[in-house]
Design an enzyme around this catalytic site. Structure first.
Site, PDB file in Angstrom:
ATOM      1  CB  SER A  94      35.612  39.652  39.494  1.00 39.83           C
ATOM      2  OG  SER A  94      35.638  40.486  38.365  1.00 39.83           O
ATOM      3  CE1 TYR A 122      38.384  36.727  35.649  1.00 37.64           C
ATOM      4  CE2 TYR A 122      37.648  38.799  34.706  1.00 37.64           C
ATOM      5  CZ  TYR A 122      37.619  37.873  35.725  1.00 37.64           C
ATOM      6  OH  TYR A 122      36.831  38.088  36.820  1.00 37.64           O
ATOM      7  CB  SER A 123      36.068  37.935  28.312  1.00 47.81           C
ATOM      8  OG  SER A 123      35.066  38.759  27.735  1.00 47.81           O
ATOM      9  CG  ASN A 124      34.499  41.715  33.155  1.00 44.21           C
ATOM     10  OD1 ASN A 124      34.688  40.962  34.100  1.00 44.21           O
ATOM     11  ND2 ASN A 124      35.195  42.826  32.984  1.00 44.21           N
ATOM     12  N   GLY A 144      38.065  40.330  43.585  1.00 42.59           N
ATOM     13  CA  GLY A 144      37.361  41.306  42.771  1.00 42.59           C
ATOM     14  C   GLY A 144      37.949  42.695  42.868  1.00 42.59           C
TER      15      GLY A 144
END
Length: 400
Positions: free
Chosen positions: A117, A210-212, A355
């Protein structure tokens, strides 16, 4: 692939979701199993750490080397790497453990790893550069750039802004919570479609989660506005601009890591064998977490960002405008536009991201006065204590 592995791009903070999936039979066949007979015992790994450390031994135990050794000796990590940049610009690199459990080879100094991330910060920088160029507006809605693409239950691209994507306040569901077990290539729009099959988590701008998916959309917007692949824009606008010699966005189908690197490992259960998962298709991460780099390059990147070498003052100030994110990143943490602030025990803030990707876990940060540190272990962490331990190593390095 199990949920925790897919969710590795979710954040470098607290775990979201507990549902587990097993590796597919095909993937399990492709990944070499490290049997007990091939594992390097902790004592041997620690000895190797002392021999391969890039910091010469001194009478006083090193405050960074000691916890790295402990991560290998007591934490069961195959390897740990660190790069620390001091205020005067001097950089020291550290290693512990072994690069390859099958051969016992030494950990390469400042080796390449999958940075998960941390990719989001690179993407956010490109978006904000486009804002500075007046080619994109933070408060424009997603439909301005991708008309009609974002629709679903409680989801409407006309109500979601670019700023909300970057700050994780869009309410979009996280696609990586819903991927199947296939270890294969995923196109970005396929990742988005996976998310859109599920309802929104909340109305845009009313909460934080949090969302990719947010960064997949940000990457698609970059491509639409520039007419160029996201990887090329990151390379041209960031990597080459500040001289990151060991950082890149893997091309489609590239499952390798180009330069010297420690192998990454995966453990199906707490007492299960470690599997070598170094070579894996990273496309399911795309703009949310596909990149490869080194600790020193990450230090250079975050230091250059804070110093204003990548963004004009107005855009950097917007990037550093934060909202609470303790639920994911821990006590005192706040989330800006692809940038996380964390309070340091010695005072002040560190700015970074961190990440998590199958085989690798990275934590790091930089300060306004020129300090920077990044630490990586070669197993994706799945427990809160492990992640907090890694963050304490970073804090130790930054507070020396």
């Amino acid at each position: 692939m199990r949920a925790q592995t897919r969710q590795g791009l979710r954040s470098p903070g607290r775990r979201q979701g507990t549902r587990r999936r097993a590796l597919t039979t095909a993937a399990a066949m492709a990944i070499a199993v490290m049997t007990p007979g091939t594992l390097v015992p902790p004592a041997s790994a620690s000895a190797s750490a002392s021999a391969s450390a890039s910091v010469s031994a001194s009478a006083r135990p090193d405050a960074v080397q000691q916890p790295l050794d402990a991560l290998v000796r007591d934490g069961g990590m195959p390897a740990a790497l660190a790069s620390v940049k001091h205020r005067n610009g001097h950089t020291r690199t550290y290693t512990a453990g072994v690069a390859d459990l099958a051969t016992g080879s030494k950990v390469p100094r400042d080796g390449q790893v999958r940075i998960g991330s941390n990719t989001k910060t690179f993407v956010a920088v490109v978006v904000l550069q486009l804002v500075a160029e007046r080619r994109l507006a933070l408060d424009a809605d997603v439909d301005t750039y991708l008309p009609g693409l974002v629709r679903g239950e409680g989801i409407d691209g006309r109500r979601i802004t670019v700023r909300q994507l970057l700050q994780q306040t869009s309410g979009l569901p996280n696609y990586s919570n819903h991927l199947g077990d296939d270890v294969r290539y995923y196109a970005p729009r396929e990742l988005l479609a996976t998310a859109l099959r599920h309802p929104a988590d909340f109305a845009p701008g009313t909460s934080w989660k949090y969302s990719n998916t947010n960064y997949v959309l940000a990457g698609l917007i970059v491509q639409k506005v520039t007419g160029r692949p996201l990887a090329e824009e990151i390379d041209r606008r960031v990597i080459k601009r500040i001289g990151l010699r060991h950082t890149y966005f893997p091309a489609p189908g590239d499952v390798t890591i180009r330069e010297p690197h420690p192998h990454g490992y995966y453990r199906e259960s707490a007492d299960g064998p470690l599997r070598d998962i170094t070579e894996i298709d990273p496309s399911w991460g795309w703009a949310a977490g596909q990149m490869i780099s080194t600790g020193s390059d990450l230090n250079r990147f975050f230091s250059a960002l804070l110093a204003g070498r990548l963004l004009p003052p107005a855009q950097l100030a917007r990037m550093r405008s934060t909202v609470p994110a303790e639920a994911t990143f821990g006590p005192g943490a706040r989330y800006g536009l692809g940038l996380v602030s964390r309070p340091l025990p010695c005072g002040g803030l560190s700015w970074g991201h961190g990440g998590s990707f199958p085989g690798y876990e990275t934590r790091g940060g930089a300060t306004d006065d020129g300090r920077a540190a990044n630490v990586t272990v070669t197993t994706q962490l799945t427990d809160e204590p492990g992640r907090r331990t890694l963050e304490r190593v970073v804090d130790t390095a930054l507070c020396r």
